[in-house]
Write an enzyme that holds these catalytic residues in place. Structure first.
Site, PDB file in Angstrom:
ATOM      1  CE  LYS A   1      -4.297   1.322   0.196  1.00  0.00           C
ATOM      2  NZ  LYS A   1      -5.472   0.315  -0.426  1.00  0.00           N
TER       3      LYS A   1
HETATM    4  P1  NAD Z   1     -13.016   7.806  -2.851  1.00  0.00           P
HETATM    5  O1  NAD Z   1     -11.724   8.277  -2.594  1.00  0.00           O
HETATM    6  O2  NAD Z   1     -13.267   7.348  -4.064  1.00  0.00           O
HETATM    7  O3  NAD Z   1     -14.659   7.116  -2.807  1.00  0.00           O
HETATM    8  C1  NAD Z   1     -14.566   7.841  -0.839  1.00  0.00           C
HETATM    9  C2  NAD Z   1     -15.879   8.300  -0.092  1.00  0.00           C
HETATM   10  O4  NAD Z   1     -15.944   8.063   1.154  1.00  0.00           O
HETATM   11  C3  NAD Z   1     -16.309   9.933  -0.711  1.00  0.00           C
HETATM   12  O5  NAD Z   1     -18.058   9.628  -0.926  1.00  0.00           O
HETATM   13  C4  NAD Z   1     -15.889  10.028   1.015  1.00  0.00           C
HETATM   14  O6  NAD Z   1     -17.006  11.224   0.804  1.00  0.00           O
HETATM   15  C5  NAD Z   1     -16.343   9.104   2.089  1.00  0.00           C
HETATM   16  N1  NAD Z   1     -15.437   9.746   3.035  1.00  0.00           N
HETATM   17  C6  NAD Z   1     -14.130   9.698   3.059  1.00  0.00           C
HETATM   18  N2  NAD Z   1     -14.325   9.970   4.491  1.00  0.00           N
HETATM   19  C7  NAD Z   1     -14.982  10.285   5.447  1.00  0.00           C
HETATM   20  C8  NAD Z   1     -15.669   9.595   6.861  1.00  0.00           C
HETATM   21  N3  NAD Z   1     -14.929  10.219   7.588  1.00  0.00           N
HETATM   22  N4  NAD Z   1     -16.823   9.405   6.739  1.00  0.00           N
HETATM   23  C9  NAD Z   1     -17.505   9.234   6.116  1.00  0.00           C
HETATM   24  N5  NAD Z   1     -17.076   8.978   4.841  1.00  0.00           N
HETATM   25  C10 NAD Z   1     -16.184   9.691   4.154  1.00  0.00           C
HETATM   26  O7  NAD Z   1     -12.664   5.796  -2.126  1.00  0.00           O
HETATM   27  P2  NAD Z   1     -13.092   4.967  -2.398  1.00  0.00           P
HETATM   28  O8  NAD Z   1     -11.682   4.100  -4.171  1.00  0.00           O
HETATM   29  O9  NAD Z   1     -14.342   4.796  -2.879  1.00  0.00           O
HETATM   30  O10 NAD Z   1     -12.122   3.466  -1.674  1.00  0.00           O
HETATM   31  C11 NAD Z   1     -13.219   3.917  -0.279  1.00  0.00           C
HETATM   32  C12 NAD Z   1     -12.783   2.762   0.542  1.00  0.00           C
HETATM   33  O11 NAD Z   1     -13.232   1.358  -0.245  1.00  0.00           O
HETATM   34  C13 NAD Z   1     -11.200   2.783   0.951  1.00  0.00           C
HETATM   35  O12 NAD Z   1     -11.108   2.178   2.176  1.00  0.00           O
HETATM   36  C14 NAD Z   1     -10.554   2.501  -0.091  1.00  0.00           C
HETATM   37  O13 NAD Z   1      -9.691   1.372   0.340  1.00  0.00           O
HETATM   38  C15 NAD Z   1     -11.579   0.426   0.280  1.00  0.00           C
HETATM   39  N6  NAD Z   1     -11.484   0.134  -1.899  1.00  0.00           N
HETATM   40  C16 NAD Z   1     -11.696   1.088  -2.684  1.00  0.00           C
HETATM   41  C17 NAD Z   1     -10.588   0.143  -3.786  1.00  0.00           C
HETATM   42  C18 NAD Z   1     -10.574   1.252  -5.207  1.00  0.00           C
HETATM   43  O14 NAD Z   1     -10.563   0.245  -6.034  1.00  0.00           O
HETATM   44  N7  NAD Z   1     -11.246   2.137  -5.310  1.00  0.00           N
HETATM   45  C19 NAD Z   1     -10.665  -1.680  -3.211  1.00  0.00           C
HETATM   46  C20 NAD Z   1     -10.774  -2.469  -2.626  1.00  0.00           C
HETATM   47  C21 NAD Z   1     -11.190  -1.434  -1.538  1.00  0.00           C
END
Ligand code: NAD
Length: 423
Positions: A113
């Site tokens: 990561k």
């Molecule tokens: P992103 O930046 O696209 O979206 C994040 C979302 O979470 C936004 O809507 C934001 O407003 C919200 N958010 C942020 N902080 C917050 C808080 N304190 N309380 C409530 N909402 C909050 O990110 P993403 O890529 O969608 O990732 C989200 C999660 O999924 C993370 O934990 C990431 O590690 C995990 N993840 C992502 C992927 C991927 O393919 N993008 C794959 C596996 C896991």
């Protein structure tokens, strides 16, 4: 009462949760402390300073990390996060979870990561490009298609991946599409990658509801996070007949008991940057959204949002972790005691890394698959993993998290055993 954000930030460090999960797996498997220490310790860590000449000419310096937790089953794989909350311990925890996730879905990768402690929302695109290119050049010696392959995470996107790929390719002297995944289609990205994590979350959420005897049609659902994971998850669940009654993001939450109009919500978020203020709904507190009496709760934002403090008030029958590490160890115990089914992150959100693997395979072979092929392979890998975790849990009386982690730790340890220790 603590605010949700305060509770989250004061909740256990994600690395303690990740380590506690590893320790539980070690106990289940009866492994010794030597194996445990080897698996608890990241294989390689790099912390770099990332100086930026801002658009106004001033200089700012950010800190970036890349942690490669384990390389025993193949090159390291894991996302890159841009957030003001990034810490080295958080990156270590996320890297460890990536190792288990890749082993659990049986793809030939270790776990990694990366993160930069920066708020991407307050920087111009040109500044983010310079930060990304400088960070890439600093970690260049340890990344590559056979070494470590970054992907998007919170605060990064396919554009970020294109800059990393270009910086790496310029330094190498030829184009290397396999150095990142989640890149634009025109640069060798995979069809179906952008929605893969969400599609996978929806596949296991529907399977989990059915497992608990809840019909997906009409199942009331709350999703926290409306980004790359949360947004399409709401869409896929809705297509399957579920009723998304609340959506939360970092600014607040919205609620409509009749179900939220997700197309209109998407347009509102594109225009304003948040779900807050969406006309066809009631505005509610972000923390309250997690406690609504629903069938399905999908935390798809950040880690540590379900804690000992709010877990007793969370009544969803099924919790599917779209985010990495949203449930602290203490909250997990409360959900077990209350017979709530938690589908762990390393299973629930593994669709992203599964299709990242497909993207890497396609890039390395310079041969592209159709979207149907990608999506049907994704579905079959997700559902077969779901069935193996369920069977492993049932046979040993474990929770799904304990089973998924133990299964993954077993596979990684087997790779260590077969390779032996050098020297
Ligand atoms: P992103 O930046 O696209 O979206 C994040 C979302 O979470 C936004 O809507 C934001 O407003 C919200 N958010 C942020 N902080 C917050 C808080 N304190 N309380 C409530 N909402 C909050 O990110 P993403 O890529 O969608 O990732 C989200 C999660 O999924 C993370 O934990 C990431 O590690 C995990 N993840 C992502 C992927 C991927 O393919 N993008 C794959 C596996 C896991």
């Amino acid at each position: 009462m603590l605010s949700m954000e305060t509770a989250r930030l004061t909740a256990a460090n994600p690395l303690s949760d990740a380590t506690a999960q590893l320790d539980a797996a070690i106990a289940t498997l009866g492994y010794d402390s030597g194996i445990r220490d080897m698996l608890a310790t990241p294989r390689r860590e790099m912390t770099v300073s990332v100086p930026l000449r801002a658009d106004d000419g001033s200089i700012r310096v950010f800190t970036g990390h890349r942690v490669q937790h384990n390389l025993s089953r193949g090159p390291a794989k894991g996302g890159l996060r841009y957030s003001p909350d990034v810490t080295l311990d958080e990156v270590r925890a996320l890297a460890m979870w990536m190792t288990w996730k890749c082993a659990l879905v049986d793809i030939p990768y270790g776990g990694a990561k990366g993160g930069i402690t920066i708020d991407p929302r307050v920087h111009s695109e040109a500044e983010l490009e310079r930060v990304t290119r400088r960070y890439t050049s600093e970690i260049l010696p340890i990344i590559g298609p056979e070494r470590d392959i970054p992907a998007p995470d919170i605060g990064t996107s396919e554009k970020t991946m294109a800059w990393i790929m270009d910086t790496y390719s310029v330094a190498t002297g030829y184009t290397v599409p396999g150095v990142v995944t989640g890149k634009p289609l025109a640069l060798g990205g995979s069809l179906g990658r952008a929605s893969a994590t969400s599609r996978g979350v929806a596949h296991v959420a529907l399977a989990a509801l059915q497992h608990r005897g809840i019909s997906p049609v009409g199942a009331t659902t709350v999703v926290q996070g409306f980004g790359k994971v949360g947004r399409d998850t709401t869409r896929f669940l809705c297509e399957a007949g579920a009723r998304v009654v609340a959506v939360a993001d970092q600014y607040g939450a919205i609620y409509n008991s009749a179900g939220i109009d997700l197309d209109r919500l998407g347009a509102h978020v594109d225009a304003t940057g948040s779900v807050v203020g969406f006309a066809r709904s009631e505005s509610i507190d972000g923390a309250a959204a997690l406690e609504l009496p629903v069938d399905l709760l999908i935390p798809a934002a950040v880690e540590g949002v379900l804690t000992a403090e709010n877990a007793p008030r969370v009544t969803a029958r099924v919790i599917v972790e779209g985010a990495n590490g949203p449930t602290t160890t203490a909250a997990d115990r409360i959900f077990v005691a209350n017979d709530q089914l938690v589908v762990p992150d390393i299973l629930a959100n593994s669709g992203g890394v599964i299709v990242s693997y497909f993207e890497w395979v396609q890039a390395n072979q310079a041969y592209w698959w159709g979207v149907e092929e990608v999506e049907s392979r994704l579905r079959s890998r997700m559902l077969s993993t779901w069935r193996s975790v369920l069977a492993y849990a049932d046979a040993r009386g474990l929770t799904l998290r304990e089973a998924a982690t133990a299964l993954a730790v077993e596979r990684v340890t087997e790779a260590h055993r077969l390779r032996g220790m050098y020297p």
